[in-house]
Write a protein that holds these residues in place. Structure first.
Motif, mmCIF file in Angstrom:
data_model
loop_
_atom_site.group_PDB
_atom_site.id
_atom_site.type_symbol
_atom_site.label_atom_id
_atom_site.label_comp_id
_atom_site.label_asym_id
_atom_site.label_seq_id
_atom_site.Cartn_x
_atom_site.Cartn_y
_atom_site.Cartn_z
ATOM 1 N N VAL A 184 -45.491 14.120 -22.081
ATOM 2 C CA VAL A 184 -44.325 13.460 -22.662
ATOM 3 C C VAL A 184 -43.361 14.492 -23.226
ATOM 4 N N PHE A 185 -43.868 15.473 -23.948
ATOM 5 C CA PHE A 185 -43.019 16.500 -24.553
ATOM 6 C C PHE A 185 -42.196 17.214 -23.480
ATOM 7 N N VAL A 186 -42.849 17.576 -22.381
ATOM 8 C CA VAL A 186 -42.168 18.348 -21.332
ATOM 9 C C VAL A 186 -41.246 17.472 -20.497
ATOM 10 N N PHE A 187 -41.760 16.356 -19.967
ATOM 11 C CA PHE A 187 -40.990 15.587 -18.993
ATOM 12 C C PHE A 187 -40.001 14.623 -19.635
ATOM 13 N N PHE A 188 -40.374 13.971 -20.731
ATOM 14 C CA PHE A 188 -39.471 13.027 -21.371
ATOM 15 C C PHE A 188 -38.644 13.677 -22.474
ATOM 16 N N GLY A 189 -38.837 14.959 -22.677
ATOM 17 C CA GLY A 189 -38.068 15.684 -23.669
ATOM 18 C C GLY A 189 -37.326 16.849 -23.069
ATOM 19 N N VAL A 190 -38.015 17.956 -22.895
ATOM 20 C CA VAL A 190 -37.374 19.201 -22.463
ATOM 21 C C VAL A 190 -36.693 19.038 -21.110
ATOM 22 N N ILE A 191 -37.441 18.616 -20.095
ATOM 23 C CA ILE A 191 -36.881 18.517 -18.752
ATOM 24 C C ILE A 191 -35.812 17.431 -18.677
ATOM 25 N N ALA A 192 -36.029 16.310 -19.365
ATOM 26 C CA ALA A 192 -35.062 15.211 -19.296
ATOM 27 C C ALA A 192 -33.716 15.600 -19.906
ATOM 28 N N VAL A 193 -33.712 16.252 -21.070
ATOM 29 C CA VAL A 193 -32.454 16.664 -21.707
ATOM 30 C C VAL A 193 -31.798 17.788 -20.909
ATOM 31 N N MET A 194 -32.573 18.821 -20.594
ATOM 32 C CA MET A 194 -32.006 19.949 -19.866
ATOM 33 C C MET A 194 -31.569 19.531 -18.465
ATOM 34 N N GLY A 195 -32.327 18.616 -17.853
ATOM 35 C CA GLY A 195 -31.952 18.138 -16.524
ATOM 36 C C GLY A 195 -30.656 17.352 -16.552
ATOM 37 N N THR A 196 -30.469 16.524 -17.601
ATOM 38 C CA THR A 196 -29.219 15.772 -17.739
ATOM 39 C C THR A 196 -28.038 16.711 -17.896
ATOM 40 N N PHE A 197 -28.193 17.723 -18.728
ATOM 41 C CA PHE A 197 -27.113 18.704 -18.887
ATOM 42 C C PHE A 197 -26.906 19.485 -17.590
ATOM 43 N N TYR A 198 -28.001 19.839 -16.935
ATOM 44 C CA TYR A 198 -27.937 20.659 -15.722
ATOM 45 C C TYR A 198 -27.103 19.985 -14.630
ATOM 46 N N VAL A 220 -28.326 26.400 -17.293
ATOM 47 C CA VAL A 220 -29.569 26.442 -18.078
ATOM 48 C C VAL A 220 -29.356 27.447 -19.207
ATOM 49 N N THR A 221 -29.339 26.971 -20.443
ATOM 50 C CA THR A 221 -29.056 27.832 -21.585
ATOM 51 C C THR A 221 -30.099 27.642 -22.676
ATOM 52 N N MET A 222 -30.171 28.613 -23.580
ATOM 53 C CA MET A 222 -31.102 28.503 -24.702
ATOM 54 C C MET A 222 -30.731 27.355 -25.622
ATOM 55 N N HIS A 223 -29.428 27.136 -25.831
ATOM 56 C CA HIS A 223 -29.009 26.026 -26.685
ATOM 57 C C HIS A 223 -29.387 24.681 -26.071
ATOM 58 N N ALA A 224 -29.322 24.566 -24.752
ATOM 59 C CA ALA A 224 -29.750 23.321 -24.097
ATOM 60 C C ALA A 224 -31.236 23.099 -24.325
ATOM 61 N N PHE A 225 -32.014 24.162 -24.242
ATOM 62 C CA PHE A 225 -33.453 24.043 -24.503
ATOM 63 C C PHE A 225 -33.713 23.608 -25.936
ATOM 64 N N LEU A 226 -33.043 24.238 -26.881
ATOM 65 C CA LEU A 226 -33.247 23.885 -28.288
ATOM 66 C C LEU A 226 -32.819 22.443 -28.557
ATOM 67 N N ALA A 227 -31.725 22.010 -27.916
ATOM 68 C CA ALA A 227 -31.254 20.638 -28.101
ATOM 69 C C ALA A 227 -32.256 19.624 -27.567
ATOM 70 N N SER A 228 -33.101 20.045 -26.637
ATOM 71 C CA SER A 228 -34.094 19.124 -26.064
ATOM 72 C C SER A 228 -35.302 18.916 -26.975
ATOM 73 N N LEU A 229 -35.535 19.835 -27.897
ATOM 74 C CA LEU A 229 -36.766 19.798 -28.681
ATOM 75 C C LEU A 229 -36.891 18.568 -29.596
ATOM 76 N N PRO A 230 -35.822 18.134 -30.290
ATOM 77 C CA PRO A 230 -35.984 16.929 -31.111
ATOM 78 C C PRO A 230 -36.356 15.695 -30.290
ATOM 79 N N VAL A 231 -35.731 15.526 -29.138
ATOM 80 C CA VAL A 231 -36.068 14.387 -28.279
ATOM 81 C C VAL A 231 -37.517 14.501 -27.815
ATOM 82 N N ALA A 232 -37.921 15.708 -27.419
ATOM 83 C CA ALA A 232 -39.304 15.924 -26.991
ATOM 84 C C ALA A 232 -40.276 15.580 -28.112
#
Length: 313
Positions: free
Chosen positions: A154-168, A188-200
């Protein structure tokens, strides 16, 4: 029972199987991904809409898969204290739930064709991995959810990948040619990754509440969720730790030059988060944790809207 009543009952059963109360977990990463794209000046409406539809279909397909596989494997029993599962309860036949699972994932793949056109090979890999993982969460020879890996999934697919993928896909629409093989610069940026963490983090907490509620029954059924492996105390610590991660990210963003103080808007949801956490830290019954499960989903939705608005502001 007349035909009209039967049809209403059938619709209600399918709605129960789809579990619409879990859809905030699908919408939240898209909302945050759109907010971040707006902040970066890379918003693209069609890829964002396709990402939302695809995420919702994958969420519903995963729900169907959980309902079907947990029933046929004997994980769901009459002792279950959570929301009614339609396969185990006999409301819908296993074959029909299985067909719905594959049909929903097929629709997600159809939507994904457009996203692959926009985002190229990386989206193809991510999309196929998401579908396979959605099935493998409860099915297959090594179910992720039954072997302590559900939280990570859930953390990876419904959080990190989902947010970064939407931005991507939005950034790729603007910055790159269709169907790029590699990863275009700026997508793909570090800020996009960090922005995904709360959702994850908060998405994972939805599963944490679910698994704390079902801990005793899962242990009896031989389902080794992370909660079964680490127990009540550590699972509650996980819930609090995930909340801490979610609220630290906007504080960090506010200290950078790239974001203003508006990014602190999610902190307004802290009192609600504290209320839900109090229940999770003190209760184990379905009567108490079923509402807490829905409330964690509402927290995810409220946080994500505030975070997106804060990034835009």
């Amino acid at each position: 029972m007349n035909d009209t009543a039967t049809e209403i009952s059938r619709r209600k059963a399918w709605l129960m199987a789809a579990r619409p109360h879990t859809l905030p977990a699908a919408a939240a990463p898209v909302i945050v991904g759109v907010g971040f794209a707006l902040h970066e000046g890379l918003f693209a409406p069609l890829p964002a809409l396709a990402a939302l539809v695809g995420a919702a279909l994958i969420q519903v397909g995963t729900n169907f898969a959980n309902d079907y596989y947990d029933a046929v494997k004997g994980v769901d029993t009459d002792e279950r204290t959570g929301f009614t599962r339609v396969t185990q309860s006999g409301l819908i036949s296993p074959s029909k739930v299985k067909q719905a699972m594959y049909g929903t994932f097929l629709l997600a793949i159809v939507v994904g064709v457009y996203l692959v056109y926009v985002g190229g090979l990386p989206i193809l890999v991510i999309g196929l991995a998401s579908v396979v993982s959605g099935i493998a969460y409860a099915g297959g020879p090594f179910p992720l959810g039954s072997n302590g890996l559900g939280d990570l999934f859930v953390f990876v697919f419904f959080g990190v990948i989902a947010v970064m993928g939407t931005f991507y896909v939005q950034a790729a629409q603007i910055l790159a040619a269709p169907f790029s093989i590699g990863i275009p610069g700026g997508t793909v940026t570090m800020h996009a990754f960090l922005a995904s963490l709360p959702v994850a983090a908060i998405s994972t907490n939805i599963l944490v509440v679910n698994n704390i509620r079902d801990l005793k029954n899962d242990r009896k059924a031989g389902k080794r969720t992370l909660a079964v492996l680490i127990g009540y105390r550590a699972s509650r610590g996980e819930y609090v730790g995930m909340l801490a991660l979610a609220y630290l990210v906007p504080v960090y963003f506010a200290t950078t030059e790239a974001f203003g103080v508006g990014v602190l808007l999610p902190l307004l949801t802290i009192p609600y988060a504290a209320m839900v956490a109090r229940t999770v830290l003190t209760k184990t019954s379905g009567e108490a944790l079923n509402p807490a499960l829905e409330q964690t989903g509402k927290l995810l939705a409220a946080y994500s809207v505030c975070f997106a608005l804060g990034m835009v502001a």
